[in-house]
Scaffold this active site. Structure first.
Site, PDB file in Angstrom:
ATOM      1  N   ARG A   1      25.108  -1.016 -11.001  1.00  0.00           N
ATOM      2  CA  ARG A   1      26.077  -0.600  -9.987  1.00  0.00           C
ATOM      3  C   ARG A   1      25.509   0.594  -9.227  1.00  0.00           C
ATOM      4  O   ARG A   1      25.234   1.633  -9.824  1.00  0.00           O
ATOM      5  CB  ARG A   1      27.401  -0.222 -10.650  1.00  0.00           C
ATOM      6  CG  ARG A   1      28.418   0.349  -9.683  1.00  0.00           C
ATOM      7  CD  ARG A   1      29.730   0.715 -10.367  1.00  0.00           C
ATOM      8  NE  ARG A   1      30.673   1.258  -9.407  1.00  0.00           N
ATOM      9  CZ  ARG A   1      31.117   2.517  -9.383  1.00  0.00           C
ATOM     10  NH1 ARG A   1      30.706   3.390 -10.299  1.00  0.00           N
ATOM     11  NH2 ARG A   1      31.954   2.914  -8.468  1.00  0.00           N
TER      12      ARG A   1
ATOM     13  N   HIS B   1      30.802   5.749  -1.915  1.00  0.00           N
ATOM     14  CA  HIS B   1      30.884   6.679  -3.047  1.00  0.00           C
ATOM     15  C   HIS B   1      30.782   8.091  -2.454  1.00  0.00           C
ATOM     16  O   HIS B   1      29.830   8.829  -2.710  1.00  0.00           O
ATOM     17  CB  HIS B   1      29.783   6.380  -4.067  1.00  0.00           C
ATOM     18  CG  HIS B   1      30.045   6.925  -5.441  1.00  0.00           C
ATOM     19  ND1 HIS B   1      30.005   6.155  -6.578  1.00  0.00           N
ATOM     20  CD2 HIS B   1      30.327   8.169  -5.868  1.00  0.00           C
ATOM     21  CE1 HIS B   1      30.256   6.913  -7.648  1.00  0.00           C
ATOM     22  NE2 HIS B   1      30.451   8.143  -7.236  1.00  0.00           N
TER      23      HIS B   1
ATOM     24  N   GLU C   1      36.731   5.663  -6.559  1.00  0.00           N
ATOM     25  CA  GLU C   1      37.646   6.769  -6.849  1.00  0.00           C
ATOM     26  C   GLU C   1      38.244   7.401  -5.591  1.00  0.00           C
ATOM     27  O   GLU C   1      37.979   8.586  -5.301  1.00  0.00           O
ATOM     28  CB  GLU C   1      36.924   7.833  -7.684  1.00  0.00           C
ATOM     29  CG  GLU C   1      36.394   7.311  -8.996  1.00  0.00           C
ATOM     30  CD  GLU C   1      35.861   8.422  -9.918  1.00  0.00           C
ATOM     31  OE1 GLU C   1      35.805   9.583  -9.490  1.00  0.00           O
ATOM     32  OE2 GLU C   1      35.528   8.109 -11.067  1.00  0.00           O
TER      33      GLU C   1
ATOM     34  N   ASN D   1      37.196   3.674 -13.956  1.00  0.00           N
ATOM     35  CA  ASN D   1      36.329   4.760 -14.427  1.00  0.00           C
ATOM     36  C   ASN D   1      37.151   5.630 -15.363  1.00  0.00           C
ATOM     37  O   ASN D   1      38.248   6.062 -15.001  1.00  0.00           O
ATOM     38  CB  ASN D   1      35.847   5.623 -13.261  1.00  0.00           C
ATOM     39  CG  ASN D   1      34.887   4.883 -12.335  1.00  0.00           C
ATOM     40  OD1 ASN D   1      34.516   3.737 -12.599  1.00  0.00           O
ATOM     41  ND2 ASN D   1      34.493   5.525 -11.256  1.00  0.00           N
TER      42      ASN D   1
ATOM     43  N   TYR E   1      36.889   8.951 -18.264  1.00  0.00           N
ATOM     44  CA  TYR E   1      36.140   9.990 -18.974  1.00  0.00           C
ATOM     45  C   TYR E   1      36.986  10.709 -20.024  1.00  0.00           C
ATOM     46  O   TYR E   1      36.487  11.111 -21.052  1.00  0.00           O
ATOM     47  CB  TYR E   1      35.569  11.010 -17.972  1.00  0.00           C
ATOM     48  CG  TYR E   1      34.483  10.394 -17.118  1.00  0.00           C
ATOM     49  CD1 TYR E   1      33.173  10.360 -17.552  1.00  0.00           C
ATOM     50  CD2 TYR E   1      34.789   9.778 -15.903  1.00  0.00           C
ATOM     51  CE1 TYR E   1      32.178   9.756 -16.805  1.00  0.00           C
ATOM     52  CE2 TYR E   1      33.802   9.169 -15.143  1.00  0.00           C
ATOM     53  CZ  TYR E   1      32.500   9.155 -15.598  1.00  0.00           C
ATOM     54  OH  TYR E   1      31.520   8.546 -14.866  1.00  0.00           O
TER      55      TYR E   1
ATOM     56  N   GLU F   1      32.591   2.910 -14.822  1.00  0.00           N
ATOM     57  CA  GLU F   1      31.960   4.159 -15.256  1.00  0.00           C
ATOM     58  C   GLU F   1      32.605   4.644 -16.540  1.00  0.00           C
ATOM     59  O   GLU F   1      33.837   4.657 -16.663  1.00  0.00           O
ATOM     60  CB  GLU F   1      32.151   5.305 -14.234  1.00  0.00           C
ATOM     61  CG  GLU F   1      31.329   5.208 -12.992  1.00  0.00           C
ATOM     62  CD  GLU F   1      31.584   6.367 -12.028  1.00  0.00           C
ATOM     63  OE1 GLU F   1      31.956   7.472 -12.480  1.00  0.00           O
ATOM     64  OE2 GLU F   1      31.414   6.142 -10.821  1.00  0.00           O
TER      65      GLU F   1
END
Ligand code: FCB
Length: 471
Positions: free
Chosen positions: A92, A136, A181, A310, A312, A376
């Site tokens: 990606r 991005h 995002e 994504n 985290y 991600e």
């Protein structure tokens, strides 16, 4: 009471969960253009908002700048060869809008586009499926000068740019992500000011959010209409996973508001063609209105094929400040992050793998029928090279193992997840944190541009082989 449900399940249980993933599961790594390419002045590339923002004194830790980054623009074949050694099936990456259309409008810049043409061919030659993200975060500066995402025209400019890229690469690239995002583009870029262009205007951020969604819908429609072979179209969100710090009404309401702007303001219009009523009420109470025009919501709700997620960390919010007040000095409702004392990564992000399971299951439940791919997930740690320059990054391996197991658990619990991409291939320019935060499977020495795979790279390769059954 903090909702900290399951703790880490332990290495053996993680291995069993990971082994339950299907052999067809998609495995990849992710990067983005500005974070790795460098070559900001070459072959006709124009400036982006990140070139500008990096030059604002104090904006980037250490005064770092992405002008050279990992020099990927010149080292691309070497980097693809490294990917091949990882045995991933998908890469990606993002296309830099100002490289292929320098001012954000007008004809294609052939020299800039040629780079992505070569990249796609190199990937296909290595047996790696290209997964292309159109945006991005690197908006051409000229478009920001004309008002940026808060201005409606930017959505139309984005759709035109998407078609330039699709016309050139659509014969070889099957998987297309419009935006990465958009919460960050809108909220960090225009409200909090911690990312380019660094503005601090909440109303502008909400206008940006709507125009990002509109750009996604317009781009998705045009690519779908133009495609003469099957394509997989999608968008990647960092919805976050926000929980109330306690069961109090104030904390639950703070979590509802955070979820409103993190998850539902995106996914409700994308999948149901309407903005959530409580979000509209919250915004109206702040004197802010979403600039919806006739037909916008139909365009935004254009069907898409895959939702990129994504993840985290999870976060916990309280609706009262430390003195117990529900409103701040400006009269706005309090939304205060609360830490739980769990271990953190070098970003100071709490490690909450079970939050990942909960998020994926929730997304599948609340927005059914849309396959998910983890576009991600990864972690920065203070990597310490030994005397040979090798990095035994056990903490990163533990993080990845726990989170891939969390994905497998979510699948068992009914979430339709088709793949997982590590953030990131190699250490790179971590936006406002500069080069100090290292997320890579591969170490980059920024003095020499030498790449050294960390232990996690080998571990990830073996994991992929194991799941595929070709270990
Ligand atoms: C995500 C971004 C990505 C990277 C990781 C750590 O929010 O999409 O570019 O910076 O965080």
């Amino acid at each position: 009471m903090l909702d900290t449900t399951a703790a880490l399940v332990g290495a053996e249980a993680e291995r069993e969960l990971i082994a339950s993933l299907p052999a067809s599961f998609r495995w990849g790594v992710a990067t983005s253009a500005y974070q790795i390419e460098g070559a900001v002045d070459e072959d006709g590339r124009g400036p982006s908002i990140w070139d500008t923002y990096c030059r604002v004194p104090g904006a980037i830790d250490g005064g770092d700048i992405g002008d050279v980054a990992c020099d990927h623009y010149h080292r691309m074949p070497e980097d693809v060869a490294l990917m091949r050694e990882l045995d991933i099936d998908t890469y990606r990456f993002s296309v830099a809008w100002p490289r292929v259309q320098p001012g954000g409008k007008g004809p294609v810049n052939p020299a800039g586009m040629a780079f992505y043409d070569r990249l796609v061919d190199e990937l296909l030659g290595a047996g790696i499926d290209p997964w292309l993200t159109l945006y991005h975060w690197d908006l051409p500066q000229e478009l920001e000068d004309a008002g940026g995402w808060p201005v409606r025209d930017t959505a139309y400019r984005f759709a035109d740019y998407a078609m330039l890229v699709f016309d050139r690469l659509g014969d070889r690239v099957r998987c297309w992500t419009t935006l990465n995002e958009p919460w960050c583009s809108a909220m960090l870029g225009y409200h909090i000011g911690r990312q380019a262009p660094g503005r601090q205007d909440f109303s502008a951020a909400i206008h940006a959010a709507h125009h990002l969604l509109l750009g996604h819908g317009l781009g998705t429609r045009r690519i779908r209409e133009a495609a003469s072979r099957p394509v997989e179209l999608g968008i990647t969100l960092n919805t976050g996973h926000v929980l109330p710090a306690t069961d109090s009404e104030a904390d639950r309401d703070a979590a509802r508001r955070a979820d409103g702007l993190g998850v539902r303001i995106w996914l409700d219009p994308l999948t149901r063609g309407r903005y959530p009523a409580d979000v509209l009420d919250d915004l109206a109470a702040r004197g802010v209105h979403i600039p919806v025009q006739d037909g916008d919501l139909d365009i935004i709700a254009t069907p898409f094929d895959v939702l990129g997620v994504n993840y985290y960390f999870a976060s916990y919010v309280s609706g009262v400040d430390s003195a117990g007040n529900r409103f701040d000095a400006a009269g706005l409702p309090v939304e205060r992050s609360v830490t739980t004392g769990r271990p953190v990564t070098a970003m100071n992000w709490e490690i909450v793998p079970e939050g990942f399971t909960d998020l994926l299951v929730r997304l599948s439940r609340d927005y059914p029928g849309i396959p998910l791919v983890v576009t991600e997930n990864g972690a920065a740690f203070e990597d310490v090279p030994d005397e040979n320059g090798s990095i035994d990054d056990e903490q990163r391996i533990a993080y990845l193992s726990a989170h891939i197991a969390a994905v497998a658990k979510a699948r068992q619990d009914g979430a339709d997840i088709r793949g997982y991409f590590v953030w990131t291939l190699m250490d790179n320019f971590e936006w406002a944190y500069g080069f100090a935060k290292r997320f890579g499977l591969i170490r980059v020495d920024y003095e020499t541009q030498e790449r050294t795979p960390k232990s996690s790279a080998l571990w990830f390769r073996n994991l992929i082989r194991g799941v595929r059954g070709d270990a």
